[in-house]
Scaffold this motif. Sequence first.
Motif, mmCIF file in Angstrom:
data_model
loop_
_atom_site.group_PDB
_atom_site.id
_atom_site.type_symbol
_atom_site.label_atom_id
_atom_site.label_comp_id
_atom_site.label_asym_id
_atom_site.label_seq_id
_atom_site.Cartn_x
_atom_site.Cartn_y
_atom_site.Cartn_z
ATOM 1 N N LYS A 52 -43.193 -32.256 32.182
ATOM 2 C CA LYS A 52 -44.215 -32.445 33.079
ATOM 3 C C LYS A 52 -44.789 -31.289 33.794
ATOM 4 O O LYS A 52 -45.687 -31.180 34.355
ATOM 5 C CB LYS A 52 -43.711 -33.923 34.118
ATOM 6 N N ASP A 53 -43.738 -30.450 34.099
ATOM 7 C CA ASP A 53 -44.143 -29.160 34.599
ATOM 8 C C ASP A 53 -44.328 -27.780 33.718
ATOM 9 O O ASP A 53 -44.384 -26.612 34.294
ATOM 10 C CB ASP A 53 -43.014 -28.927 35.854
ATOM 11 N N ILE A 54 -44.481 -27.939 32.568
ATOM 12 C CA ILE A 54 -44.563 -27.189 31.558
ATOM 13 C C ILE A 54 -45.895 -27.037 30.968
ATOM 14 O O ILE A 54 -46.206 -28.045 30.303
ATOM 15 C CB ILE A 54 -43.442 -27.082 30.460
ATOM 16 N N ASP A 55 -46.851 -26.333 31.157
ATOM 17 C CA ASP A 55 -47.943 -25.970 30.644
ATOM 18 C C ASP A 55 -48.182 -25.490 29.170
ATOM 19 O O ASP A 55 -48.984 -25.996 28.569
ATOM 20 C CB ASP A 55 -48.995 -25.250 31.457
ATOM 21 N N ALA A 99 -42.976 -17.927 34.528
ATOM 22 C CA ALA A 99 -42.729 -17.695 33.302
ATOM 23 C C ALA A 99 -41.130 -17.649 33.194
ATOM 24 O O ALA A 99 -40.435 -16.901 33.687
ATOM 25 C CB ALA A 99 -43.174 -16.474 32.711
ATOM 26 N N VAL A 100 -40.561 -18.835 32.525
ATOM 27 C CA VAL A 100 -38.944 -18.907 32.318
ATOM 28 C C VAL A 100 -38.632 -18.656 31.091
ATOM 29 O O VAL A 100 -38.936 -18.988 30.110
ATOM 30 C CB VAL A 100 -38.746 -20.124 32.791
ATOM 31 N N PRO A 101 -37.748 -17.602 30.977
ATOM 32 C CA PRO A 101 -37.264 -17.058 29.568
ATOM 33 C C PRO A 101 -35.960 -17.689 29.029
ATOM 34 O O PRO A 101 -35.421 -18.388 29.909
ATOM 35 C CB PRO A 101 -36.899 -15.684 29.932
ATOM 36 N N ILE A 113 -26.118 -24.097 24.735
ATOM 37 C CA ILE A 113 -26.009 -22.921 25.849
ATOM 38 C C ILE A 113 -27.194 -22.201 25.877
ATOM 39 O O ILE A 113 -27.598 -21.403 25.120
ATOM 40 C CB ILE A 113 -24.777 -21.951 25.573
ATOM 41 N N VAL A 114 -27.674 -22.412 27.049
ATOM 42 C CA VAL A 114 -29.372 -21.810 27.314
ATOM 43 C C VAL A 114 -29.146 -20.578 28.284
ATOM 44 O O VAL A 114 -28.709 -20.671 29.578
ATOM 45 C CB VAL A 114 -30.016 -22.754 27.841
ATOM 46 N N GLY A 115 -29.473 -19.311 27.939
ATOM 47 C CA GLY A 115 -29.604 -18.091 28.485
ATOM 48 C C GLY A 115 -31.041 -18.085 29.270
ATOM 49 O O GLY A 115 -31.962 -18.228 28.688
ATOM 50 N N THR A 116 -31.032 -17.942 30.616
ATOM 51 C CA THR A 116 -32.110 -18.062 31.265
ATOM 52 C C THR A 116 -31.894 -17.171 32.522
ATOM 53 O O THR A 116 -31.037 -16.594 32.923
ATOM 54 C CB THR A 116 -32.637 -19.581 31.405
ATOM 55 N N ASP A 117 -33.116 -17.246 33.468
ATOM 56 C CA ASP A 117 -32.747 -16.823 34.756
ATOM 57 C C ASP A 117 -32.861 -17.936 35.892
ATOM 58 O O ASP A 117 -33.112 -19.058 35.576
ATOM 59 C CB ASP A 117 -33.496 -15.822 35.004
ATOM 60 N N GLN A 118 -32.991 -17.569 37.314
ATOM 61 C CA GLN A 118 -32.902 -18.299 38.298
ATOM 62 C C GLN A 118 -34.218 -19.225 38.558
ATOM 63 O O GLN A 118 -34.268 -20.209 38.962
ATOM 64 C CB GLN A 118 -32.556 -17.663 39.553
ATOM 65 N N SER A 119 -35.233 -18.816 37.842
ATOM 66 C CA SER A 119 -36.603 -19.549 37.567
ATOM 67 C C SER A 119 -36.628 -20.782 36.866
ATOM 68 O O SER A 119 -37.163 -21.787 37.273
ATOM 69 C CB SER A 119 -37.657 -18.669 36.967
ATOM 70 N N PHE A 120 -35.401 -20.793 36.302
ATOM 71 C CA PHE A 120 -35.275 -22.057 35.484
ATOM 72 C C PHE A 120 -34.915 -23.296 36.403
ATOM 73 O O PHE A 120 -35.232 -24.303 36.179
ATOM 74 C CB PHE A 120 -34.093 -21.938 34.479
ATOM 75 N N ALA A 122 -35.922 -23.496 39.588
ATOM 76 C CA ALA A 122 -37.310 -23.929 40.216
ATOM 77 C C ALA A 122 -38.154 -24.745 39.306
ATOM 78 O O ALA A 122 -38.714 -25.899 39.752
ATOM 79 C CB ALA A 122 -37.887 -22.694 40.765
ATOM 80 N N LEU A 123 -38.112 -24.562 38.034
ATOM 81 C CA LEU A 123 -39.083 -25.147 37.059
ATOM 82 C C LEU A 123 -38.543 -26.541 36.993
ATOM 83 O O LEU A 123 -39.482 -27.461 37.063
ATOM 84 C CB LEU A 123 -38.870 -24.593 35.744
ATOM 85 N N TYR A 124 -37.259 -26.947 36.939
ATOM 86 C CA TYR A 124 -36.596 -28.072 36.864
ATOM 87 C C TYR A 124 -36.458 -28.918 37.943
ATOM 88 O O TYR A 124 -35.747 -30.012 38.059
ATOM 89 C CB TYR A 124 -35.594 -28.325 35.824
ATOM 90 N N GLY A 125 -36.165 -28.232 39.061
ATOM 91 C CA GLY A 125 -35.923 -28.808 40.383
ATOM 92 C C GLY A 125 -34.512 -29.092 40.338
ATOM 93 O O GLY A 125 -34.009 -30.147 40.750
ATOM 94 N N LEU A 126 -33.464 -28.361 39.819
ATOM 95 C CA LEU A 126 -32.286 -28.812 39.590
ATOM 96 C C LEU A 126 -31.429 -28.823 41.067
ATOM 97 O O LEU A 126 -31.635 -27.874 42.062
ATOM 98 C CB LEU A 126 -31.578 -27.585 38.695
ATOM 99 N N ASP A 127 -30.440 -29.733 41.093
ATOM 100 C CA ASP A 127 -29.620 -29.865 42.200
ATOM 101 C C ASP A 127 -28.110 -30.119 41.791
ATOM 102 O O ASP A 127 -27.595 -30.422 40.595
ATOM 103 C CB ASP A 127 -30.032 -31.269 42.937
#
Length: 406
Positions: A52-55, A99-101, A113-120, A122-127
């Motif tokens: 829903k939040d990925i264009d 842009a989320v790598p 196992i997903v390598g990513t950064d902190q923007s991930f 924010a993208l998914y609104g993780l709690d």
Amino acid sequence: MISIFTIGRKNLLRNKLTAFLNITLVAFGIGILSILMLATQQISSKLEENAKDIDVVVGAKGSPLQLILSSIYHIDFPTGNIPVSDARKLAENPMVRLAVPLALGDNYMGNRIVGTDQSFIALYGLDLGWGKFWEKDLETTIGSEVARTTGLKVGDTFFGAHGLSGSDDVHKQHAYRVMGILKPQGNVTDQLILTNIGSVYKMHEGNEHQDEHQDSQQDSKAEINNREITALLIQYRSPMSVVVFPRMVNKSTNMQAASPAMESARLFSLIGIGIDTLKWFAAFIMLISGLSIFISLYNSMKERKYDLAIMRCLGASKFKLFFLVLMESLQLTVAGAIVGILIGHGSLYVIGFFQEAAQAKLNGFYFMTDELYLLLAGIVIGVLAALLPAFQVFKVDIAKTLTSER
């Protein structure tokens, strides 16, 4: 009305085999429609929730659908890798807001196992449910389903395995540590193990490079310099980018841009023919069930003329007998509709139990208000099947019937 219901039920039990056949036919048709309705709605909602939040998704050239499935839904293999330098240029494009790598390649007990950064985050609104988010190499934050199925807790360590499924090639040179567990998110992140991209590199490099990423708590983009990643998940800065950005990527780079909305629509169009065919098949079965009920009631009316005449003599009106026949038909079709809905939910539960891909898991305890239309369909079939036999009540000549029987 209670007496009519009781009499109708006893009349049906006089020919149990016919009643069972009619209920089975209705249940089979309703069951197929229930499965299709529930499965389609669940899959559609899962696709929409996860994207829903990925264009747009940018990755290596290949199948756009494969890129979407692997990068957003994590149920397929990636199309390849893209250079970090090229990905960074796209991330800095004025049309891009976020842009989320992603760096994929390993799994633990089937959980990617997903390598990513902190923007991930924010993208998914993780709690967080427990612990904290990953910060350094080999630190992980796991989804709620990963914690439930594997038994991992905060502070536990584990070894990842090469590939997106299976555990034959285990990376025993480095152990991941669980730093936190996410709250249930209701999307694909529940089945993911999140870490930084440096951890993914460390698992796949030789000993001579093992100290290269010690300072991974710094800017995450610095740690992936001169490397490759799997994909970029991108949010646009403005609606105008929808037209311009994908065309620019596809024509002027060695990468491809795939739209989740377009590819999801294409996926549903591919399977839509099969779904429509099954719907028509279910409708045909329900038509046959209605015809079967009509024939059985019509024939029974000929056999029950004497009984109906006696009931008329005992004070039953024509309309009461009309509703008696109608009630018999409705009992068959409503019972069949209820059994069909139960079959639909039970089938989805069994399918979900044996599904390997947890990201697209079907839930048999998922209910929809639209299922009431299936009950309504059973009522309509019952009424239509009983109308002509029920009208025979008005043609019964009491004197003639009792005299001929005598």
